[in-house]
Design a protein around this motif. Structure first.
Motif, PDB file in Angstrom:
ATOM      1  N   ASP A 193      -4.956  -3.086  -3.893  1.00  0.00           N
ATOM      2  CA  ASP A 193      -4.264  -3.783  -2.794  1.00  0.00           C
ATOM      3  C   ASP A 193      -4.850  -5.165  -2.567  1.00  0.00           C
ATOM      4  O   ASP A 193      -4.142  -6.171  -2.553  1.00  0.00           O
ATOM      5  CB  ASP A 193      -4.427  -3.025  -1.468  1.00  0.00           C
ATOM      6  N   SER A 244       0.831  -1.205   0.000  1.00  0.00           N
ATOM      7  CA  SER A 244       0.000   0.000   0.000  1.00  0.00           C
ATOM      8  C   SER A 244       0.862   1.251   0.000  1.00  0.00           C
ATOM      9  O   SER A 244       0.399   2.315  -0.389  1.00  0.00           O
ATOM     10  CB  SER A 244      -0.937   0.010   1.201  1.00  0.00           C
ATOM     11  N   SER A 273       0.824   1.752  -3.606  1.00  0.00           N
ATOM     12  CA  SER A 273      -0.443   1.765  -4.324  1.00  0.00           C
ATOM     13  C   SER A 273      -1.439   2.662  -3.606  1.00  0.00           C
ATOM     14  O   SER A 273      -1.551   2.641  -2.391  1.00  0.00           O
ATOM     15  CB  SER A 273      -0.996   0.345  -4.422  1.00  0.00           C
ATOM     16  N   GLY A 274      -2.181   3.453  -4.364  1.00  0.00           N
ATOM     17  CA  GLY A 274      -3.109   4.381  -3.744  1.00  0.00           C
ATOM     18  C   GLY A 274      -4.515   3.831  -3.640  1.00  0.00           C
ATOM     19  O   GLY A 274      -5.401   4.455  -3.093  1.00  0.00           O
ATOM     20  N   SER A 275      -4.722   2.616  -4.172  1.00  0.00           N
ATOM     21  CA  SER A 275      -6.082   2.107  -4.278  1.00  0.00           C
ATOM     22  C   SER A 275      -6.254   0.841  -3.461  1.00  0.00           C
ATOM     23  O   SER A 275      -5.495  -0.120  -3.608  1.00  0.00           O
ATOM     24  CB  SER A 275      -6.391   1.829  -5.751  1.00  0.00           C
ATOM     25  N   THR A 276      -7.242   0.829  -2.590  1.00  0.00           N
ATOM     26  CA  THR A 276      -7.476  -0.340  -1.749  1.00  0.00           C
ATOM     27  C   THR A 276      -7.945  -1.532  -2.580  1.00  0.00           C
ATOM     28  O   THR A 276      -7.615  -2.681  -2.278  1.00  0.00           O
ATOM     29  CB  THR A 276      -8.518   0.000  -0.663  1.00  0.00           C
ATOM     30  N   PRO A 285       0.558   6.260  -0.587  1.00  0.00           N
ATOM     31  CA  PRO A 285      -0.495   7.147  -1.096  1.00  0.00           C
ATOM     32  C   PRO A 285      -1.886   6.544  -0.934  1.00  0.00           C
ATOM     33  O   PRO A 285      -2.005   5.324  -0.823  1.00  0.00           O
ATOM     34  CB  PRO A 285      -0.147   7.276  -2.578  1.00  0.00           C
ATOM     35  N   GLY A 322      -4.446  -1.182   5.413  1.00  0.00           N
ATOM     36  CA  GLY A 322      -3.572  -0.609   4.386  1.00  0.00           C
ATOM     37  C   GLY A 322      -4.046   0.709   3.812  1.00  0.00           C
ATOM     38  O   GLY A 322      -3.255   1.475   3.272  1.00  0.00           O
TER      39      GLY A 322
HETATM   40 NA    NA Z   1      -3.593   1.259  -0.767  1.00  0.00          NA
END
Ligand code: NA
Ligand code: NA
Lengths: 425, 145, 310
Positions: A112, A103, A106-109, A150, A145
């Motif tokens: 993730d 995470s 990566s900015g997106s759950t 980000p 996360g």
């Molecule tokens: Na994330």
């Protein structure tokens, strides 16, 4: 107000996409409160989306998609297993650690949970974890996360509340550590009771190799945060560097992304951007409606009547956002409610950054709240497990995550110390 | 497919443009004044074209919980209704876009000094595509034996 | 009798002169109309996030009362409205107000009417703009050379900073604070009040009062809404607008004095530009640029009126 709420609930229950549900509820509000409802709806949607801060949203989505396919997740999991896999329950803990690191780039759950579930669930099942437990561990790790920057939700909060995105990013690190530690302790106890064996302890050489192998993905957060904190670029600009870095690593270094796959990855990111962006824009219309209905003023009056304290307000906020995180995915809830809530929080002396981080953590839990959280659906989909079975395994994890959230609420210091140390507040 | 390619072009333009913005500030010491406006224009169009493609692909986030519990026959009626509501929302974007056109037409943007219709235009175009992409889905639902 | 509700939008917080005079507008309008006019004040961009959205809102019927500055509207709708904001032309706010209250100011203000906003009077404004920087103070034109300065997307301002050899950077407001703090940019240009309310005085070393711009704000009301009022309420609005404009000017003078005191208390180095002439000379290409935008005849009239008003 009643009509708008009814439209919202009816369309949501029917299974109308949330963006259209929120949009039609907003349009119903415009019908009630604006002389030119159609034009006002379109105007508000555009102005909500047309902002330079939100530009980092498609870019972090794209960077995440490039890394999901770029062999990065696999290398980070290997490193995490080498680090903590040899402790009792270590494989489960390694998932938490791997998600923390993943995470961090990566900015997106959604990215993730997809990447981490796909790379860790089969291994956990082979090691003796039940599929239900494996799904619950991945889900709760991904819920934690969201706090690791980000983070798209933080970008949206920064845009809605005029808060520094860099300060929000920095504030997320330690609360995520708290949540991760609470989860790890719980997994450790659980593994003891279930009698799951630990992995073998790696040699120094193996550990060094795992580090070396993960060095390139670990370089990404260094570049992003070094760039922002060093005054070289703004968070938006850093997101472009993240895209270029991920593309170069995936295509030229690891060679796991073929040239012919690139257009599809980019187009899919545009489609995700569209879904998220439309949701944000539509939520702007509802927010406008609530404003002209004097909701902010009413809320402020109400809060002065409640004999309470900032703590009551923080817990109420957390509950509201867990709920919205589960039902409509958090982002529109922030756009709709935050402009009204923020002045109240400020009036109660709550630091806006602390308030924002509590919201982010609550939305994270909501995304995986059984039985409706969208993140839980994704994890179950990858594990080919029914949501009903995952629900029972997930419930205790929700309690554990809530415990972490309570600690974050009670001790603002955890949130604020890093941004203060780095002179961002 | 043309719309997919447009999404691709817009995302690439966005990356290149923001990169040029940083480049011009640091390396040229003379920042391109247009870079943030171009970036916002790309972003706005990406959102509405991307949202339309998401309608075609059925990837908009939605709540399944309740509709998964109804039987096949009411389920089909619900699906038809949902598709119609998505089209209605597309209709709001199209007619709202037309309603604001007289206001948007009189404005120019800050840096490029182009008409604000270039920004506002993304909404009716996206709305029209949402309707267009819903039609075959509606057709399949109605025709299914 | 029926009551009329007016939505008044400001884009700044409760302490800003725009909002304090808006509150005054509310009090006076409600009192003088005997409660037949009700004013809802929406501060801090709650209803409209900037001056463009305020005017759009007037055209759409969602905003009824606001104060807007001519250059912001001019850049979007009508280039002629850029005419009065000539960089380094004015020596003080009395000077600006004298020009605005004259025939030319009235004439330009009336150009808002076809845009859907009935104009009443010039209030104060944001205050004279100056330059905040961490690199060096601006005493002479060359001091701007090589400084990376965040500038809002107003073409005249961008041209000013280019003409002085600075590197003007467009940057959205939300990212500016950190960019200044971390040194991504050397500084920005702002009036005193905004600089202090947004805490820029805590993170910059120099405030140079360059007096490069003072856009006065016009108090306006949505035209269809005003036209629909009965004659006696129209009179109440006319009178209330006049009160609000006076209040706005007073509040702005006071807010600037407070702001400067806070800057000094915080250890900022505040300096006046001693001699405007070299700045005026260096700004000649910008004057030409502006003349090209608004037309020679109008531009020459602005210069003539400003010289006469000194
Ligand atoms: Na994330
Ligand atoms: Na993250």
């Amino acid at each position: 107000m009643t009509l708008v709420t009814l439209v919202f609930l009816a369309l949501l229950a029917l299974g109308v996409p949330v963006a259209m549900t929120v949009g039609m509820a907003g349009y119903a509000g415009a019908l009630l409160a604006a002389p030119a409802p159609l034009a006002v709806t379109v105007q508000t949607i555009l102005h909500q989306i047309d902002s330079f801060v939100l530009l980092s949203l498609p870019l972090f989505i794209l960077a995440g998609a490039l890394m999901e396919t770029g062999g990065i997740a696999r290398r980070l999991v290997r490193l995490a297993v080498a680090l903590v896999g040899w402790i009792r329950g270590g494989l489960g803990m390694a998932v938490v650690a791997a998600e923390y690191i993943f995470s961090g780039i990566s900015g997106s759950t959604v990215a993730d949970v997809s990447a981490v579930a796909a790379t860790t669930i089969p291994g956990m099942v082979r090691a003796g974890y039940s599929p239900e437990l494996a799904v619950a561990i991945v889900s709760s790790a991904s819920a934690m996360g969201i706090l690791v920057p980000p983070c798209i939700l933080m970008i949206v909060i920064g845009s809605v509340a005029s808060l520094s995105v860099a300060a929000l990013f920095t504030a997320g690190f330690l609360p995520a550590v708290v949540m991760a530690l609470v989860l790890m302790v719980y997994i450790w106890r659980l593994a003891g009771r279930a009698g799951i064996a630990a992995e073998t302890r790696p040699s120094a050489g193996e550990l060094a190799w795992a580090f070396w192998d993960a060095l390139i993905p670990l370089g990404m957060p260094v570049i992003i945060f070094g760039g922002i904190l060093g005054g070289i670029m703004t968070p938006t600009e850093a997101s472009v560097i993240a895209v270029l870095y991920a593309a170069v690593v995936g295509v030229f270094v690891y060679r796991e992304i073929k040239w012919k796959d690139l257009p599809d990855i980019v187009i899919s990111s545009a489609v995700v951007t569209g879904a998220v962006g439309l949701l944000l824009g539509a939520a702007g219309v509802v927010s406008w409606f609530l404003t002209v209905q004097q909701l902010p003023a009413t809320l402020i009056t109400l809060m002065t009547l409640v004999p309470g304290s900032s703590l009551v307000f923080l817990f109420a906020t957390a509950a509201v956002f867990v709920f919205f995180g589960a039902v409509i995915e958090g982002l529109p809830a922030v756009v709709i409610l935050l402009p009204s809530l923020l002045p109240v929080a400020a009036g109660l002396g709550i630091h806006p950054i602390h308030y924002a981080i509590v919201i982010v953590a609550a939305v994270g839990i909501g995304l995986f709240l059984p039985p409706i959280g969208v993140g839980l659906f994704i994890a179950c989909g990858i594990a080919e497990l029914s949501v009903d079975r995952a629900t029972r395994a997930m419930l205790p994890f929700v309690f554990v995550l809530s415990l972490g959230l309570i600690i974050v609420i009670l001790v603002p210091w955890i949130t604020l110390v890093l941004p203060r140390l780095l002179n961002l507040l | 497919m043309i719309v997919d390619l447009a999404c691709l072009a817009l995302m690439v333009a966005l990356v290149v443009d923001v990169f040029l913005g940083v480049f011009s500030r640091y390396v040229l010491q003379a920042t391109f004044q247009w870079y943030d406006e171009v970036a916002r224009l790309c972003f706005v169009w990406t959102v509405f074209l991307g949202a339309a493609v998401a309608v075609r692909r059925g990837t908009h986030f939605r709540l399944h919980l309740l509709i998964d519990r109804v039987g096949a026959r009411p389920r089909r009626a619900v699906d038809v209704l949902v598709t119609l509501i998505v089209m209605a929302f597309g209709g709001v974007l199209v007619t709202g876009g037309l309603a604001i056109a007289p206001i948007a037409r009189r404005q120019v943007t800050d840096a490029l000094e182009i008409s604000m219709l270039w920004f506002y235009g993304a909404l009716p175009v996206g709305g029209a595509l949402m309707i267009l992409y819903s039609l075959p889905q509606l057709w399949r639902l109605v025709r299914r034996p | 009798a029926q009551t009329v509700t007016l939505k008044l939008a400001t884009i700044v917080g409760n302490d800003n002169p725009f909002t304090t005079s808006a509150i005054k507008f509310k009090e006076v309008a409600e009192a003088r109309s005997g409660g037949r006019i009700k004013v809802e004040v929406y501060p801090a961009g709650q209803l409209a996030k900037n001056e463009i959205v305020q005017l759009e809102g007037m055209q759409l019927g969602t905003v009824d009362v606001a104060a807007v500055s001519l250059p912001s509207i001019g850049g979007k709708w009508d280039p002629k409205l850029l005419a009065t904001d000539v960089p380094f032309l004015y020596t003080g706010r009395e000077h600006v107000w004298k020009v605005m209250d004259g025939a030319l100011g009235k004439e330009l203000m009336n150009r808002l009417e076809p845009l859907g906003a009935k104009p009443f009077c010039y209030g104060g404004g944001w205050g004279f703009r100056g330059v905040l920087s961490n690199k060096r103070a601006i005493q002479a034109p060359d001091d701007l050379k090589g400084q990376t300065i965040r500038v809002p997307p107003i073409p005249t301002l961008v041209e000013v900073f280019k003409a002085f050899g600075a590197n003007p950077v467009p940057m959205i407001w939300g990212e500016v604070y950190l960019a200044v703090k971390q040194g991504t940019v050397d500084g920005l240009e702002l009036p005193v009040t905004t600089a202090v309310s947004d805490k820029f005085h805590e993170i910059t070393k120099y405030y140079s009062r360059t007096l490069h711009s003072y856009p006065a704000a016009v108090w306006v009301m949505a035209k269809p809404k005003y036209d629909a009022l009965p004659a006696d309420l129209k009179k109440v609005v006319d009178e209330t607008m006049a009160v609000a404009c006076v209040q706005h000017r007073q509040d702005e003078v006071k807010a600037e004095a407070d702001g400067l005191a806070q800057m000094k208390a915080r250890g900022m180095q505040v300096n006046d530009v001693k001699d405007l002439r070299p700045f005026q000379e260096r700004a000649q290409p910008v004057w030409k640029f502006l003349e090209g935008k608004v037309g020679k005849e109008l531009f020459d009239r602005v210069i003539a009126e400003a010289r006469a008003a000194k």
